[in-house]
Motif scaffolding. Structure first.
Motif, PDB file in Angstrom:
ATOM      1  N   GLU A 155       0.593  -1.326   0.061  1.00 43.64           N
ATOM      2  CA  GLU A 155      -0.068   0.105   0.036  1.00 43.64           C
ATOM      3  C   GLU A 155       0.836   1.365  -0.120  1.00 43.64           C
ATOM      4  OE1 GLU A 155      -3.381  -0.183  -0.285  1.00 43.64           O
ATOM      5  OE2 GLU A 155      -2.888  -2.332  -0.460  1.00 43.64           O
ATOM      6  N   SER A 156       2.151   1.035   0.216  1.00 41.03           N
ATOM      7  CA  SER A 156       2.928   2.528   0.269  1.00 41.03           C
ATOM      8  C   SER A 156       3.003   3.174  -1.175  1.00 41.03           C
ATOM      9  CB  SER A 156       4.544   1.977   0.538  1.00 41.03           C
ATOM     10  OG  SER A 156       5.293   3.043   0.348  1.00 41.03           O
ATOM     11  N   GLY A 157       2.870   4.472  -1.007  1.00 38.92           N
ATOM     12  CA  GLY A 157       2.905   5.069  -2.062  1.00 38.92           C
ATOM     13  C   GLY A 157       3.955   5.936  -2.626  1.00 38.92           C
ATOM     14  N   LEU A 158       5.088   5.449  -1.857  1.00 46.06           N
ATOM     15  CA  LEU A 158       6.354   5.966  -2.086  1.00 46.06           C
ATOM     16  C   LEU A 158       7.224   5.111  -3.326  1.00 46.06           C
ATOM     17  CD1 LEU A 158       8.082   6.102   1.598  1.00 46.06           C
ATOM     18  CD2 LEU A 158       7.153   7.820   0.057  1.00 46.06           C
ATOM     19  N   SER A 159       7.897   6.152  -4.393  1.00 44.19           N
ATOM     20  CA  SER A 159       8.611   5.298  -5.109  1.00 44.19           C
ATOM     21  C   SER A 159       9.616   4.373  -4.501  1.00 44.19           C
ATOM     22  CB  SER A 159       9.029   6.453  -6.169  1.00 44.19           C
ATOM     23  OG  SER A 159      10.337   7.232  -5.371  1.00 44.19           O
ATOM     24  N   PRO A 160      10.203   3.766  -5.341  1.00 41.20           N
ATOM     25  CA  PRO A 160      11.498   2.829  -4.902  1.00 41.20           C
ATOM     26  C   PRO A 160      12.613   3.575  -4.555  1.00 41.20           C
ATOM     27  CG  PRO A 160      10.306   1.726  -6.727  1.00 41.20           C
ATOM     28  CD  PRO A 160       9.540   3.096  -6.770  1.00 41.20           C
ATOM     29  N   ASN A 161      12.773   4.555  -5.424  1.00 40.28           N
ATOM     30  CA  ASN A 161      13.843   5.553  -5.056  1.00 40.28           C
ATOM     31  C   ASN A 161      13.677   6.342  -3.732  1.00 40.28           C
ATOM     32  OD1 ASN A 161      16.215   7.214  -5.572  1.00 40.28           O
ATOM     33  ND2 ASN A 161      15.214   8.420  -6.974  1.00 40.28           N
ATOM     34  N   LEU A 162      12.440   6.804  -3.420  1.00 41.75           N
ATOM     35  CA  LEU A 162      12.381   7.515  -2.209  1.00 41.75           C
ATOM     36  C   LEU A 162      12.463   6.210  -0.970  1.00 41.75           C
ATOM     37  CD1 LEU A 162       9.499   9.793  -2.901  1.00 41.75           C
ATOM     38  CD2 LEU A 162      11.641  10.417  -2.301  1.00 41.75           C
ATOM     39  N   ARG A 163      11.964   5.163  -1.210  1.00 44.15           N
ATOM     40  CA  ARG A 163      12.361   4.123  -0.084  1.00 44.15           C
ATOM     41  C   ARG A 163      13.687   3.848   0.027  1.00 44.15           C
ATOM     42  NH1 ARG A 163       7.915  -0.014  -2.822  1.00 44.15           N
ATOM     43  NH2 ARG A 163       6.085   1.185  -2.419  1.00 44.15           N
ATOM     44  N   ALA A 164      14.332   3.885  -1.085  1.00 43.90           N
ATOM     45  CA  ALA A 164      15.804   3.502  -0.781  1.00 43.90           C
ATOM     46  C   ALA A 164      16.593   4.550   0.070  1.00 43.90           C
ATOM     47  CB  ALA A 164      16.636   3.515  -2.181  1.00 43.90           C
ATOM     48  N   LEU A 165      16.034   5.678  -0.255  1.00 46.33           N
ATOM     49  CA  LEU A 165      16.769   7.075   0.561  1.00 46.33           C
ATOM     50  C   LEU A 165      16.244   6.996   1.888  1.00 46.33           C
ATOM     51  CD1 LEU A 165      16.294   9.679  -2.247  1.00 46.33           C
ATOM     52  CD2 LEU A 165      18.754   9.114  -1.172  1.00 46.33           C
ATOM     53  N   ALA A 166      14.908   6.589   2.171  1.00 40.73           N
ATOM     54  CA  ALA A 166      14.434   6.323   3.490  1.00 40.73           C
ATOM     55  C   ALA A 166      15.133   5.287   4.305  1.00 40.73           C
ATOM     56  CB  ALA A 166      12.896   6.107   3.512  1.00 40.73           C
ATOM     57  N   LEU A 167      15.540   4.290   3.722  1.00 42.96           N
ATOM     58  CA  LEU A 167      16.346   3.267   4.242  1.00 42.96           C
ATOM     59  C   LEU A 167      17.491   3.952   4.625  1.00 42.96           C
ATOM     60  CD1 LEU A 167      16.560  -0.437   3.057  1.00 42.96           C
ATOM     61  CD2 LEU A 167      18.733   0.810   3.706  1.00 42.96           C
ATOM     62  N   LEU A 168      18.412   4.520   3.595  1.00 39.62           N
ATOM     63  CA  LEU A 168      19.700   4.984   4.182  1.00 39.62           C
ATOM     64  C   LEU A 168      19.684   5.824   5.501  1.00 39.62           C
ATOM     65  CD1 LEU A 168      20.542   3.834   1.393  1.00 39.62           C
ATOM     66  CD2 LEU A 168      21.797   5.836   1.298  1.00 39.62           C
ATOM     67  N   HIS A 169      18.729   6.918   5.427  1.00 42.55           N
ATOM     68  CA  HIS A 169      18.433   7.606   6.514  1.00 42.55           C
ATOM     69  C   HIS A 169      18.313   6.576   7.767  1.00 42.55           C
ATOM     70  CE1 HIS A 169      17.187  10.399   9.331  1.00 42.55           C
ATOM     71  NE2 HIS A 169      15.773  10.034   9.276  1.00 42.55           N
ATOM     72  N   ASP A 170      17.268   5.649   7.821  1.00 42.85           N
ATOM     73  CA  ASP A 170      17.274   4.764   8.915  1.00 42.85           C
ATOM     74  C   ASP A 170      18.273   4.057   9.307  1.00 42.85           C
ATOM     75  OD1 ASP A 170      14.760   3.303  10.641  1.00 42.85           O
ATOM     76  OD2 ASP A 170      15.824   1.923   9.607  1.00 42.85           O
ATOM     77  N   TYR A 171      19.151   3.869   8.469  1.00 39.07           N
ATOM     78  CA  TYR A 171      20.230   2.738   8.579  1.00 39.07           C
ATOM     79  C   TYR A 171      21.192   3.655   9.492  1.00 39.07           C
ATOM     80  CZ  TYR A 171      24.212  -0.478   8.332  1.00 39.07           C
ATOM     81  OH  TYR A 171      25.204  -1.259   8.657  1.00 39.07           O
ATOM     82  N   THR A 172      21.397   4.896   9.013  1.00 40.94           N
ATOM     83  CA  THR A 172      22.616   5.779   9.443  1.00 40.94           C
ATOM     84  C   THR A 172      22.274   7.089  10.462  1.00 40.94           C
ATOM     85  OG1 THR A 172      22.505   7.245   7.584  1.00 40.94           O
ATOM     86  CG2 THR A 172      23.799   5.225   7.194  1.00 40.94           C
ATOM     87  N   GLY A 173      21.065   7.273  10.132  1.00 39.12           N
ATOM     88  CA  GLY A 173      20.451   8.539  10.941  1.00 39.12           C
ATOM     89  C   GLY A 173      20.891   9.995  10.190  1.00 39.12           C
ATOM     90  N   VAL A 174      21.688   9.863   8.837  1.00 36.80           N
ATOM     91  CA  VAL A 174      22.360  10.768   8.053  1.00 36.80           C
ATOM     92  C   VAL A 174      21.000  11.681   7.480  1.00 36.80           C
ATOM     93  CG1 VAL A 174      23.239  11.363   5.994  1.00 36.80           C
ATOM     94  CG2 VAL A 174      24.612   9.865   7.598  1.00 36.80           C
ATOM     95  N   THR A 175      21.396  12.909   7.832  1.00 33.31           N
ATOM     96  CA  THR A 175      20.256  13.860   6.923  1.00 33.31           C
ATOM     97  C   THR A 175      21.263  14.881   6.331  1.00 33.31           C
ATOM     98  OG1 THR A 175      20.503  15.542   9.079  1.00 33.31           O
ATOM     99  CG2 THR A 175      18.562  14.068   8.948  1.00 33.31           C
TER     100      THR A 175
END
Length: 194
Positions: A155-175
């Motif tokens: 049901e997620s409306g996020l593009s795969p690209n946005l999901r990838a960037l969200a994963l990187l943020h979740d894993y590292t905490g980087v902003t």
């Protein structure tokens, strides 16, 4: 989940973002393949744009690479290419540390996680369920982060690209923000031999 890296996908259709723990900005640019003699700090936005424009004109020869440090992680960002995503370059960048990155280009997108020169997991952002078909020592290593980023949510409306960037943020905490990237270090990144 709020995604402080979403601007990257919104501003750059093709791009790569590589995060490496514990390196300096210069170190990450050199390890990922940036030409050491080309590394500089832009004086203004026009200088940064000139390098990106030059890279776009000569896409098959080199890309523009931005780098710096945020928190415990160094970043290497390509605004219009994915030349950093070469096994040799990623292995070198991860030696003695850990690396996570994503790229999006044409109709392809991948996330890769490396530790000390070894590929741990790699998956196609459009087909994460096929991650076991890719190379990697532990294809399930990022499953919790993948879930939080919406990769397994039909049901997620996020593009795969946005999901990838969200994963990187979740894993590292980087902003990262556009200003931090634009006015970080810059280098030329030669195209890899295919």
């Amino acid at each position: 989940m709020t995604n402080p890296l979403a601007w990257i996908a919104e501003m750059h259709m093709a791009h790569s973002l590589t995060l490496v723990q514990g390196l300096t900005g210069r170190d990450v640019l050199v390890r990922i393949g940036g030409e050491p003699e080309s590394i500089r700090q832009p004086e203004d936005e026009a200088e940064a744009e000139a390098l990106r424009d030059e890279a776009l004109e000569d896409y098959w020869d080199f890309g523009a690479l931005h780098g710096g440090v945020t928190g415990d992680w160094a970043f290497a960002f390509e605004p219009a290419s994915t030349w950093a995503f070469d096994d040799e370059r990623l292995a070198a960048a991860s030696r003695g540390t850990r690396l996570i990155g994503c790229y999006n280009g044409d109709s392809l997108g991948f996330v890769e996680h490396w530790v000390d020169g070894t590929l741990i997991t790699k998956f196609d952002t459009r087909q994460p369920e096929l991650r076991h078909e890719q190379r990697g020592e532990d294809p399930d290593r990022l499953v919790p982060e993948m879930g939080r980023a919406g990769f397994f949510d039909p049901e997620s409306g996020l593009s795969p690209n946005l999901r990838a960037l969200a994963l990187l943020h979740d894993y590292t905490g980087v902003t990262l923000g556009p200003h931090q990237v634009t006015f970080g270090l810059m280098a030329r990144l030669p195209a890899y031999d295919e």
